[in-house]
Design an enzyme around this catalytic site. Structure first.
Site, PDB file in Angstrom:
ATOM      1  N   GLU A 235      23.566  -2.962 -21.991  1.00 39.19           N
ATOM      2  CA  GLU A 235      24.197  -2.727 -20.683  1.00 39.19           C
ATOM      3  C   GLU A 235      23.873  -3.850 -19.702  1.00 39.19           C
ATOM      4  O   GLU A 235      23.721  -3.640 -18.509  1.00 39.19           O
ATOM      5  CB  GLU A 235      23.702  -1.373 -20.145  1.00 39.19           C
ATOM      6  CG  GLU A 235      24.728  -0.615 -19.350  1.00 39.19           C
ATOM      7  CD  GLU A 235      26.101  -0.681 -19.953  1.00 39.19           C
ATOM      8  OE1 GLU A 235      26.310  -0.146 -21.043  1.00 39.19           O
ATOM      9  OE2 GLU A 235      26.969  -1.304 -19.318  1.00 39.19           O
TER      10      GLU A 235
HETATM   11  C1  LIG Z   1      21.217  -0.755 -30.136  1.00 40.02           C
HETATM   12  C2  LIG Z   1      22.287  -1.488 -29.391  1.00 40.02           C
HETATM   13  C3  LIG Z   1      23.356  -0.776 -28.865  1.00 40.02           C
HETATM   14  C4  LIG Z   1      24.390  -1.456 -28.199  1.00 40.02           C
HETATM   15  N1  LIG Z   1      25.501  -0.763 -27.769  1.00 40.02           N
HETATM   16  C5  LIG Z   1      26.586  -1.460 -27.333  1.00 40.02           C
HETATM   17  C6  LIG Z   1      27.832  -0.797 -27.103  1.00 40.02           C
HETATM   18  O1  LIG Z   1      27.954   0.420 -27.251  1.00 40.02           O
HETATM   19  N2  LIG Z   1      28.906  -1.558 -26.731  1.00 40.02           N
HETATM   20  C7  LIG Z   1      28.826  -2.903 -26.568  1.00 40.02           C
HETATM   21  O2  LIG Z   1      29.833  -3.524 -26.242  1.00 40.02           O
HETATM   22  N3  LIG Z   1      27.648  -3.570 -26.759  1.00 40.02           N
HETATM   23  C8  LIG Z   1      26.536  -2.870 -27.145  1.00 40.02           C
HETATM   24  N4  LIG Z   1      25.346  -3.524 -27.379  1.00 40.02           N
HETATM   25  C9  LIG Z   1      25.281  -4.947 -27.126  1.00 40.02           C
HETATM   26  C10 LIG Z   1      24.388  -5.280 -25.938  1.00 40.02           C
HETATM   27  O3  LIG Z   1      25.004  -4.905 -24.740  1.00 40.02           O
HETATM   28  C11 LIG Z   1      24.059  -6.789 -26.024  1.00 40.02           C
HETATM   29  O4  LIG Z   1      23.158  -6.945 -27.107  1.00 40.02           O
HETATM   30  C12 LIG Z   1      23.469  -7.332 -24.752  1.00 40.02           C
HETATM   31  O5  LIG Z   1      24.420  -7.314 -23.715  1.00 40.02           O
HETATM   32  C13 LIG Z   1      22.942  -8.771 -24.907  1.00 40.02           C
HETATM   33  O6  LIG Z   1      23.853  -9.583 -25.580  1.00 40.02           O
HETATM   34  P1  LIG Z   1      23.343 -10.444 -26.840  1.00 40.02           P
HETATM   35  O7  LIG Z   1      22.679  -9.493 -27.783  1.00 40.02           O
HETATM   36  O8  LIG Z   1      24.487 -11.213 -27.370  1.00 40.02           O
HETATM   37  O9  LIG Z   1      22.246 -11.383 -26.284  1.00 40.02           O
HETATM   38  P2  LIG Z   1      22.510 -12.822 -25.630  1.00 40.02           P
HETATM   39  O10 LIG Z   1      23.631 -12.715 -24.650  1.00 40.02           O
HETATM   40  O11 LIG Z   1      22.610 -13.827 -26.717  1.00 40.02           O
HETATM   41  O12 LIG Z   1      21.169 -13.028 -24.828  1.00 40.02           O
HETATM   42  C14 LIG Z   1      19.971 -13.588 -25.390  1.00 40.02           C
HETATM   43  C15 LIG Z   1      19.012 -13.894 -24.249  1.00 40.02           C
HETATM   44  O13 LIG Z   1      19.573 -14.869 -23.372  1.00 40.02           O
HETATM   45  C16 LIG Z   1      19.654 -14.383 -22.055  1.00 40.02           C
HETATM   46  N5  LIG Z   1      20.894 -14.851 -21.442  1.00 40.02           N
HETATM   47  C17 LIG Z   1      22.134 -14.861 -21.982  1.00 40.02           C
HETATM   48  N6  LIG Z   1      23.014 -15.351 -21.106  1.00 40.02           N
HETATM   49  C18 LIG Z   1      22.346 -15.672 -19.990  1.00 40.02           C
HETATM   50  C19 LIG Z   1      22.708 -16.218 -18.728  1.00 40.02           C
HETATM   51  N7  LIG Z   1      23.966 -16.504 -18.415  1.00 40.02           N
HETATM   52  N8  LIG Z   1      21.733 -16.425 -17.826  1.00 40.02           N
HETATM   53  C20 LIG Z   1      20.448 -16.102 -18.104  1.00 40.02           C
HETATM   54  N9  LIG Z   1      20.051 -15.574 -19.269  1.00 40.02           N
HETATM   55  C21 LIG Z   1      20.984 -15.360 -20.201  1.00 40.02           C
HETATM   56  C22 LIG Z   1      19.596 -12.850 -22.163  1.00 40.02           C
HETATM   57  O14 LIG Z   1      19.057 -12.243 -20.995  1.00 40.02           O
HETATM   58  C23 LIG Z   1      18.710 -12.661 -23.382  1.00 40.02           C
HETATM   59  O15 LIG Z   1      17.360 -12.685 -23.001  1.00 40.02           O
HETATM   60  C24 LIG Z   1      24.299  -2.853 -28.006  1.00 40.02           C
HETATM   61  C25 LIG Z   1      23.196  -3.559 -28.517  1.00 40.02           C
HETATM   62  C26 LIG Z   1      22.211  -2.890 -29.225  1.00 40.02           C
HETATM   63  C27 LIG Z   1      21.088  -3.688 -29.819  1.00 40.02           C
END
Ligand SMILES: Cc1cc2nc3c(=O)[nH]c(=O)nc-3n(C[C@H](O)[C@H](O)[C@H](O)COP(=O)(O)OP(=O)(O)OC[C@H]3O[C@@H](n4cnc5c(N)ncnc54)[C@H](O)[C@@H]3O)c2cc1C
Length: 558
Positions: A430
């Site tokens: 989220e």
């Molecule tokens: C158990 C689980 C349930 C989930 N449920 C859903 C769901 O129902 N629907 C859905 O759509 N998604 C869902 N997600 C996805 C979740 O919302 C994302 O994993 C989350 O938003 C982070 O994206 P990412 O994993 O690609 O991490 P990344 O975006 O790759 O982030 C990696 C790191 O980089 C940082 N970062 C990235 N971009 C920036 C920036 N611009 N500035 C500063 N820091 C940054 C982040 O804070 C993080 O620390 C779920 C994930 C999990 C693990």
């Protein structure tokens, strides 16, 4: 240890600190009077304590599984889901016109906390449904509303939210799923979504996916994104289930925690969908769902803090080890000063997180009921704090909870380890907590600081007579003015300490208000003000250091 819903604490906070009675004074929420609030919380507590809490461990040790294309949820989950649906809990905040109860968000939030403490994995399902109902109600056509809302609100169908793709996580604008118009006004949706919570399951008869995708020729980034309803089974106009849509679950993830919640990789292969809102308006529509969900996830974090606290208190009152020098103690580890420090931090931080989340919810209710823009701005400012501080608190308190249990905390039987593992995701999904903090210092200070200054003025009123709160308020005011004058990367560099400093200071403000009404709350308020809040000036200093130092070291291994 059996979970007990913290009803006394909730009532005290609502009645004496946050003045929730203001909400029932509006015509929109007149039904949410004190008696109704008490009756609803009492019923939610019964459901959570008796029926849902026993499912928590089953979900952990028997995760949802995918067999021959069908997802089977953990033992007892379908029955637990039905109990939540039949109690009307999914549609608590939804419009009465579609079968909801029309209750305010503060009451829904209290209920959500109770359900999530009892069984976080299962309660994530109705939470997603609540967000979906809000987004459809706010943005979909009347025909889509009439078809989908009553079934989602009753729990006959359930909802998911599909943003994430392998290359598009925090950067939603990078998503590549496509939607091509069909001749009959529907769309063919194609793409792969990952990490979809409750993406498929055996608890409801249909699953309604809200999917973000791009129309042909749409611009890149978030502006080119539209939102689509894509049901697992395509219903006729009367809502009878028809053929299976062209979508399937590719796999379920193996996770650190939250095992009972099936997290799916979803494949859409020209699946039939209907647009919600305007072409290119997908992010705006999804934000309706996400704002609701951000507060909801903050509450999830809080729920795990409360659960960890209850477990740790029970353990510390029964575990005998060593002798404390204090006179008249219990003879248990609860007597040790260091154990008490851990428990005091856990309790003070949990109460601060609850107050921030419920203050945010009450502001949303008042904004909604009165069309009050200042309240809306207040709620918007509090939302990233509710999410990030609520979930950081969940993780930190769960961590301390393991510590209080000693070696038994690392052994699964006590449940302390599960809370620690389950809570961890709340700080990530989220919108990660880093993204929340950047939202706070970016978009939420984008009003020239008006919402921040209004909150600082409220804190200042309580700070009269409290040098600690006054010191924090002054440091925070300076940090806010610094942020307003700094460039975005300098703000981003200090965003997390700024958010934490603000949340801890707000926590002190609520604790003082509580102590003014009930002298028995003074020791905890003093602890918050003198100990937790002593970090605020340091955090404010960190917040204003700028980005340069973060780039001075190359970080790569030397
Ligand atoms: C158990 C689980 C349930 C989930 N449920 C859903 C769901 O129902 N629907 C859905 O759509 N998604 C869902 N997600 C996805 C979740 O919302 C994302 O994993 C989350 O938003 C982070 O994206 P990412 O994993 O690609 O991490 P990344 O975006 O790759 O982030 C990696 C790191 O980089 C940082 N970062 C990235 N971009 C920036 C920036 N611009 N500035 C500063 N820091 C940054 C982040 O804070 C993080 O620390 C779920 C994930 C999990 C693990």
């Amino acid at each position: 240890m059996t979970y007990r819903a913290p009803l006394t604490e909730m009532h005290f906070l609502l009645d004496h600190v946050l003045n929730a009675a203001r909400v029932a004074k509006t015509p929109r929420f007149a039904e949410a009077d004190a008696d109704t609030v008490a009756a609803i919380l009492g019923e939610a507590a019964k459901l959570a304590e008796n029926q849902l809490a026993p499912l928590n461990r089953a979900g952990d040790v028997h995760p949802a599984r995918l067999e021959n294309g069908i997802v089977h949820t953990s033992p007892g989950f379908p029955e637990g889901y039905r109990a939540i649906a039949e109690g009307g809990w999914i549609g608590m905040a939804a419009a009465e016109a579609h079968g909801g109860m029309g209750m305010p968000m503060f009451l829904t939030s209290c209920v959500n906390e109770i359900l999530a403490s009892a069984c976080l994995s299962l309660s994530l399902n109705p939470l997603m449904c609540q967000g979906q109902v809000e987004a459809i109600d706010a943005h979909a056509s009347e025909a889509l509303k009439a078809l989908y809302l009553p079934k989602l609100i009753s729990g006959q169908w359930s909802g998911t939210m599909n943003l994430t793709e392998a290359q598009a996580g925090s950067d939603v604008g990078a998503l590549a799923s496509k939607a091509v118009p069909n001749d009959d006004g529907s769309y063919a949706v194609t793409g792969q979504k990952i990490f979809i919570s409750w993406g498929d399951h055996d608890c409801a008869e249909n699953i309604v996916h809200l999917v973000l995708a791009r129309l042909p020729g749409a611009p890149g980034g978030t502006k080119g994104i539209s939102l689509f309803i894509v049901p697992k089974f395509i219903p006729d106009e009367a809502g009878n289930l028809g053929v299976a849509n062209s979508l399937h679950v590719v796999s379920l993830e193996h996770k650190m925690g939250l095992h009972g919640s099936p997290t799916a990789v979803m494949s859409y292969e020209g699946a039939t969908g209907w647009m919600v809102g305007e072409a290119g308006g997908g992010m705006a529509a999804m934000f309706t769902m996400m704002n609701n969900a951000r507060l909801g996830v903050g509450i999830q974090g809080l729920s795990q803090a409360e659960l960890a606290l209850q477990k740790a208190l029970a353990f510390a009152a029964e575990r005998k080890q060593g002798r404390s020098p204090i006179a008249g103690g219990t003879g248990m580890i609860l007597d040790h000063a260091d154990v008490r420090r851990n428990l005091m931090v856990m309790k003070a931080q949990t109460q601060a997180a609850r107050a921030i989340c419920l203050d945010c919810a009450i502001s949303l209710d008042l904004a909604h009921a009165n069309g009050d823009d200042a309240m809306q701005a207040r709620a918007a400012f509090l939302t990233p704090m509710a999410k990030a501080f609520g979930t950081d608190t969940g993780c930190e308190v769960a961590n301390l909870g393991v510590q209080v249990h000693g070696g038994m905390g690392y052994i699964e039987e006590t449940g302390a380890a599960q809370v620690y593992r389950d809570a961890r995701i709340t700080a990530i999904y989220e919108g990660t907590n880093g993204i929340q903090a950047m939202d706070l210092v970016g978009r939420k200070l984008g009003d020239g600081g008006a919402a921040a200054r209004a909150l600082l003025a409220e804190i200042s009123e309580t700070a009269d007579g409290s040098p600690e709160l006054q010191t924090s308020q002054t440091a925070l005011t300076k940090a806010t003015e610094w942020m307003l004058g700094a460039d975005m990367n300098d703000r981003a560099a200090g965003a997390q300490p700024y958010l934490r400093a603000f949340a801890l200071t707000l926590g002190g403000h609520y604790a003082l208000k509580a102590a003014a009404v009930d002298a028995a709350r003074k020791p905890l308020a003093d602890f918050h003000l003198r100990q937790l809040m002593s970090a605020v000036p340091g955090l404010c200093k960190m917040a204003c250091e700028g980005a340069a130092a973060l780039y001075a070291d190359p970080l790569a291994a030397s």
